[in-house]
Design an enzyme around this catalytic site. Structure first.
Site, PDB file in Angstrom:
ATOM      1  N   THR A  49       0.689  -2.056 -12.908  1.00 55.14           N
ATOM      2  CA  THR A  49      -0.454  -2.742 -12.285  1.00 55.14           C
ATOM      3  C   THR A  49      -1.680  -1.858 -12.164  1.00 55.14           C
ATOM      4  OG1 THR A  49       0.217  -2.124 -10.034  1.00 55.14           O
ATOM      5  CG2 THR A  49       1.110  -4.185 -10.937  1.00 55.14           C
ATOM      6  N   CYS A  53      -0.352   2.566  -3.626  1.00 51.94           N
ATOM      7  CA  CYS A  53      -0.094   2.014  -2.294  1.00 51.94           C
ATOM      8  C   CYS A  53       0.445   3.088  -1.359  1.00 51.94           C
ATOM      9  CB  CYS A  53       0.939   0.883  -2.370  1.00 51.94           C
ATOM     10  SG  CYS A  53       0.534  -0.448  -3.504  1.00 51.94           S
ATOM     11  N   CYS A  57       3.552  -0.363   2.379  1.00 50.15           N
ATOM     12  CA  CYS A  57       2.905  -1.550   1.805  1.00 50.15           C
ATOM     13  C   CYS A  57       3.894  -2.715   1.744  1.00 50.15           C
ATOM     14  CB  CYS A  57       2.396  -1.244   0.398  1.00 50.15           C
ATOM     15  SG  CYS A  57       1.546  -2.663  -0.380  1.00 50.15           S
ATOM     16  N   ARG A  60       5.819  -6.502  -2.981  1.00 50.77           N
ATOM     17  CA  ARG A  60       7.125  -6.400  -3.644  1.00 50.77           C
ATOM     18  C   ARG A  60       7.280  -5.031  -4.282  1.00 50.77           C
ATOM     19  NH1 ARG A  60       9.209 -10.505  -8.461  1.00 50.77           N
ATOM     20  NH2 ARG A  60      11.274  -9.546  -8.759  1.00 50.77           N
ATOM     21  N   ARG A  82      -6.203   2.524  -8.979  1.00 54.08           N
ATOM     22  CA  ARG A  82      -7.121   2.032  -7.949  1.00 54.08           C
ATOM     23  C   ARG A  82      -6.321   1.656  -6.692  1.00 54.08           C
ATOM     24  NH1 ARG A  82      -6.210  -2.124 -11.475  1.00 54.08           N
ATOM     25  NH2 ARG A  82      -5.720  -4.178 -10.581  1.00 54.08           N
ATOM     26  N   CYS A  84      -4.745  -0.210  -3.493  1.00 59.23           N
ATOM     27  CA  CYS A  84      -4.235  -1.543  -3.179  1.00 59.23           C
ATOM     28  C   CYS A  84      -5.128  -2.196  -2.120  1.00 59.23           C
ATOM     29  CB  CYS A  84      -2.796  -1.428  -2.659  1.00 59.23           C
ATOM     30  SG  CYS A  84      -2.095  -2.966  -2.049  1.00 59.23           S
ATOM     31  N   CYS A  87      -2.687  -3.072   1.358  1.00 61.81           N
ATOM     32  CA  CYS A  87      -2.289  -2.073   2.356  1.00 61.81           C
ATOM     33  C   CYS A  87      -3.379  -1.053   2.652  1.00 61.81           C
ATOM     34  CB  CYS A  87      -1.013  -1.358   1.928  1.00 61.81           C
ATOM     35  SG  CYS A  87      -1.191  -0.255   0.491  1.00 61.81           S
TER      36      CYS A  87
END
Length: 358
Positions: A49, A53, A57, A60, A82, A84, A87
């Site tokens: 992705t 995080c 967080c 999933r 980058r 999240c 969170c």
């Protein structure tokens, strides 16, 4: 509080993942259980992705092979990830800096009250109260009291006059000193310094399914629970206390303590009268938070109380526990999964863990 660099230094090197020196299995375990106590210590970046995080967080969990770990958001961004938006991992850094500054302010003799403290670190009082307690396990007021209590202990050991200790510890008046240290130390200040002088301790020995158990209690609560000890051992800890065997007070605690040994998974809520530094008390509180049937490593306990580099100190605090079973130091094991040590022998430790798991 401890910097991310200290966290990295406290964990094994040569791990899989980011190559940053963060132990991959340890960090991924924190992500799996969404360990809020490690927020701000490192971040996990997801290769599929491109997002990084914090450990807690709620999103999933990614597959292990798709995660790498970095000491902070800056390192993750430099690698092309980058933050999240769910969170907000970079906000944790700001929160921790504020808590670190507050901790330093609360070390002072004239520690600020909540409203002033929150203003100094740039937060609203009610929000900072929750933030500080989340990070340290204590409210700012309780943290300040424990700092004064710790200074009182050192002062009482170093002086021959309680009045001198009052001002050395940062109290504004004798009445404040006695009112507060009486609660924090369990015994009166003079009794603390003089090995239990003027304190009556009731005690008894009970047969349990583990071993003979020594149970001792002041008027405030249980001050000693141990195995295979006798009156001589208790006298060595409180050489100037008045020791009384039996009595209604200790009898009221006896059956519940025996039941805790037989079934440690059903821990009774018994009053305790224990002493220790603020760090030791933080470790003992964390031990009582470990769910029955689970274990933690010394490193995990140290991280949970906000001192991930103090693994050895956490082990010492674990060993300084005066109340076996009720403060479950048996739930702490080594990082390699072996049992480690136990003051009353590994057979008793193993039996307690087996009973909790069952």
């Amino acid at each position: 509080m401890t910097s991310p660099e200290a966290l990295i230094d406290s964990t094994p090197y040569g791990a899989a993942g980011s190559g940053s020196g963060i132990d991959f299995d340890w960090a991924y375990g924190a992500f799996e259980r969404r360990d809020r106590s490690l927020d701000g210590r490192f971040v996990g970046a997801v290769l599929t992705t491109g997002i990084y995080c914090k450990p807690s967080c709620p999103a999933r969990r990614p597959r292990r092979e798709n995660v790498v770990f970095y000491p902070d958001g800056q390192a993750a961004r430099a690698a092309g990830f980058r933050a999240c938006r769910r969170c907000l991992p970079d906000e944790v850094g700001r929160d921790r800096i504020a808590v670190e500054r507050a901790v330093a302010l609360l070390q002072e003799e004239n520690a600020p009250r909540l409203e002033e403290l929150a203003a100094l670190v740039g937060y609203a009082p009610h929000h900072f109260q929750r933030l500080f307690k989340r990070e340290t396990g204590l409210s700012p007021a309780r943290y300040a009291r424990e700092r004064r209590a710790e200074r009182a202990r050192r002062a009482l050991e170093a002086t021959v006059n309680v009045t001198e200790a009052i001002y050395a510890a940062g109290y504004s008046a004798p009445s404040r000193f006695y009112a507060e240290t009486g609660k924090e130390l369990g015994m009166t200040p003079s009794a603390w310094r003089n090995g239990g002088a003027n304190v009556e301790i009731h005690w008894d020995i009970a047969e349990t399914s583990l071993a003979p158990m020594l149970l001792a209690a002041t008027a405030r609560g249980i001050c000693r629970l141990s195995f295979n000890e006798d009156e001589a051992d208790l006298r060595a800890r409180f050489p100037h206390a008045t020791l009384v065997r039996g009595g209604d007070h200790v009898a009221a605690l006896r059956e519940a303590a025996i039941a805790a040994c037989d079934n440690p998974a059903e821990m009774p809520d018994l009053p305790l009268d224990v002493d220790g530094t603020a760090f030791q008390q933080a470790v003992w509180r964390e031990l009582r938070r470990i769910p029955p049937g689970e274990t933690r490593s010394y490193a995990e306990v140290a991280a949970a109380v906000g001192k991930p580099s103090a693994v050895r100190a956490a082990g010492s605090a674990n060993g300084a526990n005066n109340v076996a079973v009720l403060i479950p130091c048996h739930r702490v094991i080594r990082s390699d999964g072996t049992l480690g040590g136990y003051a009353y022998g590994l057979d008793i430790k193993r039996a307690l863990l087996e009973r909790e798991s069952a």
